[in-house]
Motif scaffolding. Structure first.
Motif, PDB file in Angstrom:
ATOM      1  N   LEU A  62       0.799  -1.464  -0.090  1.00  0.00           N
ATOM      2  CA  LEU A  62       0.034  -0.415   0.155  1.00  0.00           C
ATOM      3  C   LEU A  62       0.654   1.217   0.088  1.00  0.00           C
ATOM      4  O   LEU A  62       0.127   1.838  -0.543  1.00  0.00           O
ATOM      5  N   ASP A  63       2.171   1.134   0.497  1.00  0.00           N
ATOM      6  CA  ASP A  63       2.896   2.154   0.907  1.00  0.00           C
ATOM      7  C   ASP A  63       3.396   2.761  -1.231  1.00  0.00           C
ATOM      8  O   ASP A  63       4.253   3.298  -1.125  1.00  0.00           O
ATOM      9  N   ARG A  64       3.824   1.339  -0.872  1.00  0.00           N
ATOM     10  CA  ARG A  64       4.253   1.738  -2.603  1.00  0.00           C
ATOM     11  C   ARG A  64       3.462   2.049  -3.587  1.00  0.00           C
ATOM     12  O   ARG A  64       3.763   2.993  -4.487  1.00  0.00           O
ATOM     13  N   ILE A  65       1.861   1.371  -3.666  1.00  0.00           N
ATOM     14  CA  ILE A  65       0.763   2.383  -4.712  1.00  0.00           C
ATOM     15  C   ILE A  65       0.729   3.700  -4.033  1.00  0.00           C
ATOM     16  O   ILE A  65       1.076   4.645  -4.725  1.00  0.00           O
ATOM     17  N   GLU A  66       1.351   4.277  -2.882  1.00  0.00           N
ATOM     18  CA  GLU A  66       1.340   6.293  -2.623  1.00  0.00           C
ATOM     19  C   GLU A  66       2.468   6.013  -3.375  1.00  0.00           C
ATOM     20  O   GLU A  66       1.869   7.573  -3.621  1.00  0.00           O
ATOM     21  N   ALA A  67       3.468   5.641  -3.038  1.00  0.00           N
ATOM     22  CA  ALA A  67       4.472   6.296  -3.790  1.00  0.00           C
ATOM     23  C   ALA A  67       4.910   6.506  -5.108  1.00  0.00           C
ATOM     24  O   ALA A  67       4.901   7.797  -5.787  1.00  0.00           O
ATOM     25  N   VAL A  68       4.325   5.137  -6.021  1.00  0.00           N
ATOM     26  CA  VAL A  68       4.136   5.601  -7.568  1.00  0.00           C
ATOM     27  C   VAL A  68       3.523   5.511  -8.495  1.00  0.00           C
ATOM     28  O   VAL A  68       2.969   6.620  -9.661  1.00  0.00           O
ATOM     29  N   ASN A  69       1.394   5.418  -8.036  1.00  0.00           N
ATOM     30  CA  ASN A  69       1.498   5.070  -8.813  1.00  0.00           C
ATOM     31  C   ASN A  69       0.564   6.070  -8.835  1.00  0.00           C
ATOM     32  O   ASN A  69       0.405   6.591  -9.985  1.00  0.00           O
ATOM     33  N   PRO A  70       0.773   7.646  -8.315  1.00  0.00           N
ATOM     34  CA  PRO A  70       0.235   8.848  -9.428  1.00  0.00           C
ATOM     35  C   PRO A  70       1.428   8.761 -10.270  1.00  0.00           C
ATOM     36  O   PRO A  70       0.247   9.746 -11.073  1.00  0.00           O
ATOM     37  N   LEU A  82       1.907   6.613 -12.157  1.00  0.00           N
ATOM     38  CA  LEU A  82       1.947   5.281 -13.247  1.00  0.00           C
ATOM     39  C   LEU A  82       0.081   5.418 -13.837  1.00  0.00           C
ATOM     40  O   LEU A  82       0.179   4.928 -15.525  1.00  0.00           O
ATOM     41  N   ASN A  83      -0.417   5.398 -12.653  1.00  0.00           N
ATOM     42  CA  ASN A  83      -2.163   5.234 -12.767  1.00  0.00           C
ATOM     43  C   ASN A  83      -2.383   3.824 -13.352  1.00  0.00           C
ATOM     44  O   ASN A  83      -2.891   4.095 -14.036  1.00  0.00           O
ATOM     45  N   ALA A  84      -1.865   2.698 -12.038  1.00  0.00           N
ATOM     46  CA  ALA A  84      -1.900   1.129 -12.786  1.00  0.00           C
ATOM     47  C   ALA A  84      -3.186   1.464 -12.274  1.00  0.00           C
ATOM     48  O   ALA A  84      -4.092   0.240 -12.387  1.00  0.00           O
ATOM     49  N   ILE A  85      -3.166   2.112 -10.789  1.00  0.00           N
ATOM     50  CA  ILE A  85      -4.085   1.537  -9.188  1.00  0.00           C
ATOM     51  C   ILE A  85      -5.424   2.401  -9.700  1.00  0.00           C
ATOM     52  O   ILE A  85      -5.040   3.200  -9.900  1.00  0.00           O
ATOM     53  N   VAL A  86      -6.328   1.729  -9.919  1.00  0.00           N
ATOM     54  CA  VAL A  86      -7.879   2.792 -10.494  1.00  0.00           C
ATOM     55  C   VAL A  86      -8.887   2.605  -9.085  1.00  0.00           C
ATOM     56  O   VAL A  86      -9.696   3.926  -9.161  1.00  0.00           O
ATOM     57  N   THR A  87      -8.767   1.697  -7.838  1.00  0.00           N
ATOM     58  CA  THR A  87      -9.043   1.529  -6.158  1.00  0.00           C
ATOM     59  C   THR A  87      -8.768   0.973  -5.742  1.00  0.00           C
ATOM     60  O   THR A  87      -7.891  -0.957  -6.298  1.00  0.00           O
ATOM     61  N   LEU A  88      -8.645   1.175  -5.081  1.00  0.00           N
ATOM     62  CA  LEU A  88      -7.679   0.551  -3.383  1.00  0.00           C
ATOM     63  C   LEU A  88      -8.854  -0.165  -2.850  1.00  0.00           C
ATOM     64  O   LEU A  88     -10.215   0.768  -3.047  1.00  0.00           O
ATOM     65  N   VAL A  89      -9.071  -0.724  -2.190  1.00  0.00           N
ATOM     66  CA  VAL A  89      -9.632  -2.536  -1.332  1.00  0.00           C
ATOM     67  C   VAL A  89      -9.954  -2.175   0.024  1.00  0.00           C
ATOM     68  O   VAL A  89      -9.040  -1.954   0.470  1.00  0.00           O
ATOM     69  N   GLY A 144      -2.764  -1.990 -16.960  1.00  0.00           N
ATOM     70  CA  GLY A 144      -2.692  -1.441 -15.380  1.00  0.00           C
ATOM     71  C   GLY A 144      -2.347  -2.543 -14.260  1.00  0.00           C
ATOM     72  O   GLY A 144      -1.278  -2.037 -13.283  1.00  0.00           O
ATOM     73  N   GLU A 145      -1.938  -4.134 -14.770  1.00  0.00           N
ATOM     74  CA  GLU A 145      -1.540  -5.430 -14.018  1.00  0.00           C
ATOM     75  C   GLU A 145      -0.592  -5.686 -14.511  1.00  0.00           C
ATOM     76  O   GLU A 145       0.623  -5.684 -13.621  1.00  0.00           O
ATOM     77  N   SER A 146      -0.321  -5.675 -15.579  1.00  0.00           N
ATOM     78  CA  SER A 146       1.607  -5.370 -15.359  1.00  0.00           C
ATOM     79  C   SER A 146       2.260  -4.083 -15.524  1.00  0.00           C
ATOM     80  O   SER A 146       3.447  -4.396 -15.145  1.00  0.00           O
ATOM     81  N   ALA A 147       1.714  -3.417 -15.129  1.00  0.00           N
ATOM     82  CA  ALA A 147       2.654  -1.648 -14.654  1.00  0.00           C
ATOM     83  C   ALA A 147       2.777  -2.276 -12.829  1.00  0.00           C
ATOM     84  O   ALA A 147       4.017  -1.371 -12.444  1.00  0.00           O
ATOM     85  N   SER A 148       1.432  -2.623 -11.808  1.00  0.00           N
ATOM     86  CA  SER A 148       1.769  -2.801 -10.653  1.00  0.00           C
ATOM     87  C   SER A 148       2.407  -3.469 -10.855  1.00  0.00           C
ATOM     88  O   SER A 148       3.070  -3.501  -9.233  1.00  0.00           O
ATOM     89  N   ILE A 149       1.967  -4.638 -11.745  1.00  0.00           N
ATOM     90  CA  ILE A 149       3.593  -6.089 -10.779  1.00  0.00           C
ATOM     91  C   ILE A 149       4.589  -5.493 -10.533  1.00  0.00           C
ATOM     92  O   ILE A 149       5.779  -5.783 -10.222  1.00  0.00           O
ATOM     93  N   ALA A 150       5.171  -4.503 -11.915  1.00  0.00           N
ATOM     94  CA  ALA A 150       6.612  -4.864 -12.558  1.00  0.00           C
ATOM     95  C   ALA A 150       7.155  -3.085 -11.430  1.00  0.00           C
ATOM     96  O   ALA A 150       8.294  -3.149 -11.237  1.00  0.00           O
ATOM     97  N   ALA A 151       5.933  -2.357 -11.489  1.00  0.00           N
ATOM     98  CA  ALA A 151       6.631  -0.916 -10.858  1.00  0.00           C
ATOM     99  C   ALA A 151       7.046  -1.682  -8.700  1.00  0.00           C
ATOM    100  O   ALA A 151       6.668  -0.792  -7.892  1.00  0.00           O
ATOM    101  N   GLY A 152       6.538  -2.988  -8.441  1.00  0.00           N
ATOM    102  CA  GLY A 152       6.226  -2.981  -7.269  1.00  0.00           C
ATOM    103  C   GLY A 152       5.108  -2.972  -6.008  1.00  0.00           C
ATOM    104  O   GLY A 152       5.282  -3.306  -5.178  1.00  0.00           O
ATOM    105  N   MET A 153       4.098  -2.452  -6.664  1.00  0.00           N
ATOM    106  CA  MET A 153       3.154  -2.603  -5.964  1.00  0.00           C
ATOM    107  C   MET A 153       2.175  -4.181  -6.041  1.00  0.00           C
ATOM    108  O   MET A 153       1.235  -3.868  -5.367  1.00  0.00           O
ATOM    109  N   SER A 154       2.553  -4.853  -6.707  1.00  0.00           N
ATOM    110  CA  SER A 154       1.431  -6.073  -6.376  1.00  0.00           C
ATOM    111  C   SER A 154       2.391  -7.364  -6.705  1.00  0.00           C
ATOM    112  O   SER A 154       3.419  -7.106  -7.831  1.00  0.00           O
TER     113      SER A 154
END
Length: 468
Positions: free
Chosen positions: A32-40, A42-49, A158-168
């Motif tokens: 979740l911290d990684r998403i907060e740091a890099v997703n702005p 990348l815009n790979a994550i569109v909904t946080l659970v 979005g899925e590929s970018a998330s995994i490559a960037a360490g968000m998942s």
């Protein structure tokens, strides 16, 4: 420790959790911290659970109580936003479905969660999953973590970018012509499209037509792909294409009691390929030969007689447009550019449709001949490395090609239903990942996984990540 967690594969994370080296909460929080740091960027994550951390705490409590746990217990996952997720937005990249929250999980989602995985986010896609780039009017454009000016592919970008960037560490994606394998190639991760029907499409849009649609996992290691496939495969009593028993050919498999037989190609009627992509396929073939495989350059006459991409276009136009138009009727002002493009493709005549169906049967015969001689086929995933955003016509090896030519080497296996895997094996001169595709006979998933595991040990680009 956080950096180690975000780039560990799912199998490693599960092991660390089981032996008490790290808690589920720590692992989920790191992602979740990684998403907060890099997703702005990348815009790979569109909904946080909502409730992901609470689910992680409950997973820790279960482990502390000594309860039996699944193989992905406490491991965070992401899922493409075309998969239904109970109580979580599933908007399919379209304003037409804005705010949609399903009541139940897609079969694939339920199975991966049943193994203990914790859903933390949904990932971006083109509207309705119908394009080679992940961009839409509702959640915008996704960027490639290796170069923000380039696309991570589509439709599972979005899925590929998330995994490559360490968000998942692990995700679920779908594939009509390129959408699991191409995005993985563009971002340097691993993805797998099993035999058609091995993983049910239940709860994934579009429900119809499903003849060329496949479901597959994305990850950073072959062992994660093998584990996910084992968890996902098998009928669910709802998808009529999914009938093969779950215990049939699920796993890494063992080495054959003879030399692995590998055929490789970079064209054979499929059109031009970027020289660096072709060189990467040759390098992978040579690596397998050095490791003891019998390796031959091959041609597939069926591809030379009937161009798979042309056949796919004719068949998809006839099959997809009625369902597409039914959903979009009255919502033309909400449709994205590429959706309008699909809507405007000229209809295929009945005569051409029948001729295309007959040609696909010839392709299947050609595949049968190939896999009678060879265990696996090695070829490019995409014909060029990751492209700039808004790809139009492009030049490859001196020839001008239409945008969809990037999928000319993946489309054949959607038409015939054969399994195929994408994995990185090289790097372009400008620093972008280059992948190879490993295909095999129908229901020969373990052969692909065995070959890919061998290639993974031989890869010159293992454990490389984008600098974000």
């Amino acid at each position: 420790m956080a950096d180690e967690l975000i780039y560990a594969d799912a199998s490693k994370l599960a092991e660390l959790i089981r032996i008490g080296k790290v808690s589920c909460v720590e692992v989920v929080q790191a992602h979740l911290d990684r998403i907060e740091a890099v997703n702005p960027r990348l815009n790979a994550i569109v909904t946080l659970v909502d409730g992901a951390l609470e689910a992680a705490k409950a997973a820790d409590d279960k482990l502390a109580a000594g309860a039996e746990v699944g193989p992905l217990h406490g491991v965070p996952i992401t899922v493409k936003d075309s998969f239904d997720t109970a109580g979580v937005l599933t908007q399919r990249g379209s304003p037409i479905f804005a705010g949609r929250v399903p009541d139940t999980d897609a079969t694939a989602v339920a199975r991966i969660k049943g193994a203990g995985a914790i859903l933390i986010a949904k990932t971006n896609l083109p509207e309705f999953s119908y394009w080679i780039e992940s961009d839409n009017l509702l959640t915008g454009r996704t960027n490639n973590p290796w170069d923000l000016n380039r696309s991570p592919g589509g439709s599972s970008g979005g899925e590929s970018a998330s995994i490559a960037a360490g968000m998942s560490p692990l995700g679920l994606a779908s594939d009509l012509s390129i959408s699991v394998r191409g995005p993985a190639a563009d971002t340097g991760v691993v993805s797998f499209k099993p035999t058609h029907g091995r993983i049910p499409m239940t709860g994934i849009w579009p429900r119809e037509p499903r003849r060329n649609w496949h479901v597959g996992p994305m990850a950073r290691s072959i062992r994660d792909i093998a584990l996910a496939y084992k968890l996902l495969a098998g009928p669910d009593g709802a998808d009529g294409f999914s009938t093969t028993p779950p215990e049939f050919d699920t796993g890494l498999g063992s080495a054959p009691n003879r030399a692995l037989r590998v055929g490789w190609l970079v064209d054979s009627g499929l059109g031009p390929t970027d020289p660096e992509v072709a060189a990467t396929v040759r390098a992978a073939a040579e690596a397998l030969q050095t490791a003891g495989a019998q390796v031959d350059a091959v041609s597939i006459p069926a591809f030379e007689r009937d161009n798979p991409l042309e056949l796919w276009t004719k068949l998809s136009t006839m099959e997809v447009k009625p369902a597409f138009n039914q959903v979009t009727a009255g919502h033309e002002d909400q449709m994205f550019t590429y959706s309008k493009f699909v809507q405007g493709i000229p209809d295929t005549s009945i005569e051409d449709f029948v001729l295309a169906e007959q040609a696909v049967e010839r392709l299947r015969d050609g595949m049968a001949e190939c896999f009678h001689k060879y265990d696996v086929l090695l070829l490019p995933v995409t014909t060029i490395p990751a492209h700039k955003h808004q790809l139009g016509d492009f030049t490859v090896d001196g020839r001008t090609m239409g945008a969809f030519h990037v999928s000319s080497t993946t489309v054949p296996f959607n038409l015939t239903g054969h399994p195929a895997l994408s994995m990185r094996f090289g790097t372009s001169s400008d620093g972008m990942p280059i992948a190879v595709q490993v295909a095999a006979n129908l229901h020969a998933e373990s052969t692909i996984l065995h070959t890919a595991a061998l290639l993974e040990t031989l890869s010159p680009v293992r454990d490389q990540h984008p600098a974000l």
